[in-house]
Design an enzyme around this catalytic site. Structure first.
Site, PDB file in Angstrom:
ATOM      1  N   TRP A   1       0.820  -1.226   0.000  1.00  9.35           N
ATOM      2  CA  TRP A   1       0.000   0.000   0.000  1.00  9.35           C
ATOM      3  C   TRP A   1       0.851   1.273   0.000  1.00  9.35           C
ATOM      4  O   TRP A   1       0.561   2.222   0.737  1.00  9.35           O
ATOM      5  CB  TRP A   1      -0.961   0.000   1.198  1.00  9.35           C
TER       6      TRP A   1
ATOM      7  N   GLU B   1      -2.277   5.882   7.090  1.00 12.99           N
ATOM      8  CA  GLU B   1      -1.485   6.477   8.182  1.00 12.99           C
ATOM      9  C   GLU B   1      -2.070   6.129   9.551  1.00 12.99           C
ATOM     10  O   GLU B   1      -2.053   6.933  10.487  1.00 12.99           O
ATOM     11  CB  GLU B   1      -1.326   7.983   7.989  1.00 12.99           C
TER      12      GLU B   1
END
Length: 385
Positions: free
Chosen positions: A160, A369
């Site tokens: 990713w 994140e």
């Protein structure tokens, strides 16, 4: 900075917003739908942002950057995301990738890698997550084994990775101390796109941010010179998490930018669209929706800006505020964009209008994140310390 100043942007910040918005509306927004539809990298945005020094505004002046503060960087990302979330990942990921270098690298490494990014000659991505180590970053298995000549050989993969294949440089976390305690066994390295043994997986097929390529990083006996180590051996995971304290604020900025774009479009639409003989905006139920959207968006913006100020100062409570800003702004972005689709009715569900793209783009801000569930864990740990 006094407590009062936390809640006021300067004239310079607002002048910056105006300048970025002008560039975005002229050079980036017109291509956003095509970028999404074709799942292609927004090269027009990269050219426009580089030409105006908005592509990596956070890099300090001593490394050929413009030295924008954390709030100014957030404003740039917010304004780009208002018209195209994919394009906003150019400045956002340049900060994410370079932040470990800025925080911990030797000056020699900074001099080597920051100026090309500042000049727009290269982009910088970040490799932390793996197929089986997403939220559990300490569970990574990518390894870097030191060789007799001081170099390291990397084997494994990262998943990713935003702008993978487009970026020239990558900060990569890998296990260097297999016998050390969990969390103290990882080191950070700079990997270059041209390094032998370093390749990319196929682009992921995604719901949103389709203009920003997301791919695996694959390492097969990839040899890295020893001087590409960022910070101390065994301190890579700590550095990675410290980096996220700063860059989660920028994801909050991206989220409020997406939400602002959706609210702006909705306001224009409900004033023009007529039903039952009057503008949709005249119905109190619609007005309540708009008021809630704007209220939550402004609350999210203030939290992001306060977190940005704390990032700039390196405040001790940044970990809490970075997580809170990202978490709250992402939740608000998802809510506001969903309501925007609702306000447009059947039209909102079509690709003829941008709010369905904004709704799809908003979803990732709750995931990357650190998922918003992980952000709540981070906040709770800070509260209970």
């Amino acid at each position: 900075m006094s407590d009062v100043e936390l809640f006021r942007t300067t004239e310079d910040h607002e002048a910056l917003r105006e300048a970025v918005r002008e560039v975005c509306e002229a050079k980036i927004g017109p291509h956003a739908a095509a970028v999404d539809e074709q799942s292609r990298f927004p090269s027009e945005a990269l050219r426009a942002l580089t030409a105006t020094d908005f592509h990596a505004p956070h890099i300090p002046e001593e490394y050929d950057g413009v030295g924008a503060d954390a709030l100014a960087t957030c404003i740039v990302i917010e304004e780009v995301a208002r018209v195209c979330a994919s394009s906003s990942l150019i400045p956002a990921v340049n900060k994410l990738g370079t932040m470990p270098v800025i925080l911990a690298a030797s000056d020699e490494l900074k001099q080597r890698y920051l100026p090309p990014v500042a000049r727009g000659e290269a982009m910088f991505s970040y490799g932390l997550s793996e197929a089986n180590a997403g939220s559990d970053t300490a569970g990574m298995t990518c390894k870097a084994v030191e060789q007799p000549d001081g170099s390291f050989v990397l084997n494994g993969q990262k998943s990713w990775i935003t702008n993978a294949g487009e970026s020239e440089f990558y900060t990569v976390m890998a296990v260097t101390e297999p016998d050390a305690p969990r969390g103290r066994n990882v080191s950070a390295f700079v990997v270059e796109r041209s390094d032998e043994g370093f390749t990319f997986g196929a682009p992921e097929k995604k719901m949103g941010i389709k203009g920003s390529p997301t791919r695996e990083l694959l390492f097969d006996d990839c040899r890295i010179p020893g001087d590409r180590l960022v910070g101390e051996r065994g301190e890579g995971l700590r550095l990675a998490l410290h980096t996220l304290d700063h860059t989660r604020v920028t994801i909050g900025a991206q989220a409020i930018g997406i939400a602002q774009g959706a609210l702006d479009f909705s306001l224009g639409y409900v004033k023009e669209r007529r039903q039952f003989g009057k503008a949709v905006a005249d119905f109190q139920g619609v007005q309540f929706m708009l008021a809630d959207m704007a209220m939550k968006l402004e609350a999210a913006r203030q939290l992001v800006y306060v977190a940005a100020a704390k990032s700039e100062r390196g405040d001790a409570d940044l970990t809490f505020f970075g997580a809170a800003a990202k978490c709250y702004a992402a939740d608000v972005a998802m809510e506001v964009t969903t309501d925007a689709v609702q306000l447009l009715g059947g039209y909102g569900y079509t690709k003829d209008f941008p709010v369905e793209r904004m709704m799809r783009d908003a979803k990732i801000t709750q995931i990357y994140e650190g998922t918003n569930q992980i952000q709540r864990v981070v906040m709770a740990r800070q509260l209970l310390r």
